[in-house]
Scaffold this motif. Sequence first.
Motif, PDB file in Angstrom:
ATOM      1  N   THR A   1       0.829  -1.199   0.000  1.00  0.00           N
ATOM      2  CA  THR A   1       0.000   0.000   0.000  1.00  0.00           C
ATOM      3  C   THR A   1       0.873   1.263   0.000  1.00  0.00           C
ATOM      4  OG1 THR A   1      -0.190   0.167   2.413  1.00  0.00           O
ATOM      5  CG2 THR A   1      -1.785  -1.231   1.258  1.00  0.00           C
ATOM      6  N   SER A   2       0.313   2.340  -0.533  1.00  0.00           N
ATOM      7  CA  SER A   2       1.093   3.548  -0.769  1.00  0.00           C
ATOM      8  C   SER A   2       1.457   4.290   0.505  1.00  0.00           C
ATOM      9  CB  SER A   2       0.318   4.486  -1.695  1.00  0.00           C
ATOM     10  OG  SER A   2       1.012   5.693  -1.886  1.00  0.00           O
ATOM     11  N   ILE A   3       0.530   4.396   1.430  1.00  0.00           N
ATOM     12  CA  ILE A   3       0.770   5.262   2.587  1.00  0.00           C
ATOM     13  C   ILE A   3       1.440   4.514   3.733  1.00  0.00           C
ATOM     14  CG2 ILE A   3      -0.321   6.738   4.323  1.00  0.00           C
ATOM     15  CD1 ILE A   3      -2.450   7.430   2.240  1.00  0.00           C
ATOM     16  N   GLU A   4       0.901   3.365   4.118  1.00  0.00           N
ATOM     17  CA  GLU A   4       1.426   2.655   5.288  1.00  0.00           C
ATOM     18  C   GLU A   4       2.407   1.539   4.955  1.00  0.00           C
ATOM     19  OE1 GLU A   4      -1.696   2.233   8.628  1.00  0.00           O
ATOM     20  OE2 GLU A   4      -2.852   2.224   6.761  1.00  0.00           O
ATOM     21  N   GLY A   5       2.521   1.177   3.675  1.00  0.00           N
ATOM     22  CA  GLY A   5       3.457   0.117   3.314  1.00  0.00           C
ATOM     23  C   GLY A   5       2.998  -1.275   3.710  1.00  0.00           C
ATOM     24  N   LEU A   6       1.685  -1.498   3.753  1.00  0.00           N
ATOM     25  CA  LEU A   6       1.162  -2.806   4.135  1.00  0.00           C
ATOM     26  C   LEU A   6       1.304  -3.793   2.979  1.00  0.00           C
ATOM     27  CD1 LEU A   6      -2.132  -1.564   5.846  1.00  0.00           C
ATOM     28  CD2 LEU A   6       0.077  -2.037   6.921  1.00  0.00           C
ATOM     29  N   LEU A   7       1.664  -5.027   3.305  1.00  0.00           N
ATOM     30  CA  LEU A   7       1.872  -6.073   2.298  1.00  0.00           C
ATOM     31  C   LEU A   7       0.589  -6.849   2.061  1.00  0.00           C
ATOM     32  CD1 LEU A   7       5.292  -7.721   3.224  1.00  0.00           C
ATOM     33  CD2 LEU A   7       4.669  -6.876   0.959  1.00  0.00           C
ATOM     34  N   TYR A   8       0.160  -6.920   0.817  1.00  0.00           N
ATOM     35  CA  TYR A   8      -0.987  -7.752   0.463  1.00  0.00           C
ATOM     36  C   TYR A   8      -0.511  -9.177   0.167  1.00  0.00           C
ATOM     37  CZ  TYR A   8      -5.058  -4.695   0.195  1.00  0.00           C
ATOM     38  OH  TYR A   8      -6.129  -3.903   0.521  1.00  0.00           O
ATOM     39  N   PRO A   9      -1.343 -10.174   0.466  1.00  0.00           N
ATOM     40  CA  PRO A   9      -0.988 -11.574   0.162  1.00  0.00           C
ATOM     41  C   PRO A   9      -1.198 -11.872  -1.321  1.00  0.00           C
ATOM     42  CG  PRO A   9      -3.157 -11.504   1.168  1.00  0.00           C
ATOM     43  CD  PRO A   9      -2.634 -10.077   1.172  1.00  0.00           C
ATOM     44  N   VAL A  10      -0.350 -11.302  -2.151  1.00  0.00           N
ATOM     45  CA  VAL A  10      -0.541 -11.371  -3.600  1.00  0.00           C
ATOM     46  C   VAL A  10      -0.564 -12.811  -4.090  1.00  0.00           C
ATOM     47  CG1 VAL A  10       0.475 -10.783  -5.827  1.00  0.00           C
ATOM     48  CG2 VAL A  10       0.427  -9.086  -3.994  1.00  0.00           C
ATOM     49  N   ALA A  11       0.375 -13.631  -3.622  1.00  0.00           N
ATOM     50  CA  ALA A  11       0.442 -15.011  -4.110  1.00  0.00           C
ATOM     51  C   ALA A  11      -0.825 -15.784  -3.752  1.00  0.00           C
ATOM     52  CB  ALA A  11       1.667 -15.708  -3.532  1.00  0.00           C
ATOM     53  N   ALA A  12      -1.345 -15.574  -2.553  1.00  0.00           N
ATOM     54  CA  ALA A  12      -2.554 -16.297  -2.140  1.00  0.00           C
ATOM     55  C   ALA A  12      -3.764 -15.845  -2.947  1.00  0.00           C
ATOM     56  CB  ALA A  12      -2.807 -16.086  -0.646  1.00  0.00           C
ATOM     57  N   ILE A  13      -3.860 -14.568  -3.216  1.00  0.00           N
ATOM     58  CA  ILE A  13      -4.984 -14.062  -4.015  1.00  0.00           C
ATOM     59  C   ILE A  13      -4.815 -14.475  -5.476  1.00  0.00           C
ATOM     60  CG2 ILE A  13      -6.123 -11.948  -4.846  1.00  0.00           C
ATOM     61  CD1 ILE A  13      -5.452 -10.710  -2.086  1.00  0.00           C
ATOM     62  N   GLY A  14      -3.572 -14.451  -5.958  1.00  0.00           N
ATOM     63  CA  GLY A  14      -3.320 -14.863  -7.332  1.00  0.00           C
ATOM     64  C   GLY A  14      -3.602 -16.328  -7.589  1.00  0.00           C
TER      65      GLY A  14
END
Length: 357
Positions: free
Chosen positions: A142-155
């Motif tokens: 995320t742009s402001i807080e730098g939170l990591l999304y679980p991209v591999a799990a969603i992908g």
Amino acid sequence: MPIYLNAASHGLPDRATLEAAKTRIEAELDHGTVLSEDAAQADLARARTAAARLLDAPGARTIFGTTTTQLWQAVIGRLPLNGRRILVSPHEWGANIRHLRHLASILDLGIDVVPEDEAFDPAAWRSRIDDRTAAILLPAVTSIEGLLYPVAAIGALPRPETALVIVDAAQALGRAPVSMEAGCDVLLGTARKWLRGPRGTAVAALSPRAERTLGTGAMALEARDFNVAGRCALGVALNACLDAGVPAIAGRIAELERDLRGALAGRDISGAQVLAAAGAHAPGTVVLSVAVAERDRIDNALREQDILAKWSLPATEEPLSRLAQVGDRAFLRMTPHLYNRGEEMRVVAGALAGAGR
């Protein structure tokens, strides 16, 4: 030299990157645009090879652009959207949201925003995917807080053949692991941030599924006219990142974040609060939440010490996020990079503490 804490907007290029751009600009002065571009073919090829390595994609499906938004719009513009739905992260970049709202006003297009308290749970995304889903949009970080999304799990979630997972990696490339191996159909991001590339440069990769759905090869989305000096310089920046290794870069940035958080701990900064690094987050982002009435005082204190950071604008940048709903607070985002030093973090903390006196 100022203390520069805004890598998440514009990372400072190293000397080799700037020298590469200078060399190509001088070649244009001496030989003209066409001949100088011909002479730059080897450097341009190296840039594409480096981009493909970084994104873990074949060179033929790796393309360049000018910004994340430009590449994102090129993809969205080819998606069959009428009568479809798009799943969207609550942290999707503001320009993307505004573009989607425009499309929804002229097409039969539904926009389904995943609630923020469920956005990092792949099951919440899975429950919303159906046969009408045209795309799944999320940032890697995320742009402001730098939170990591679980991209591999969603992908990895089951989805219709024509439902593309489109990942905005602008805040990930160069500091967090993300690649086409994570199940992305489109992975894109600007190079001017954590990659420390020149402004006006961006990279993207497409999967075979994306090419089939869009009805064209990846290269058709790349503009023929481009800044040769900028792209050659980008190749230097990309190779510098690959040579150093993203894990090593991330490790050093994490040290600087710890230094800054440690220096700020226990300081009285006009009632300000350091947002906790809750959950998975990419290294290097420290956000100070301050009362709007104190913003100018803090900003002046930083300027007096020649410190540059970023006042984020959630309502513009992440209009669907919870921070965009907080009208009485201002958010100072501080993002160090390899060119910063630990002692600078203590200077910054001192300047912020002095702002309240």
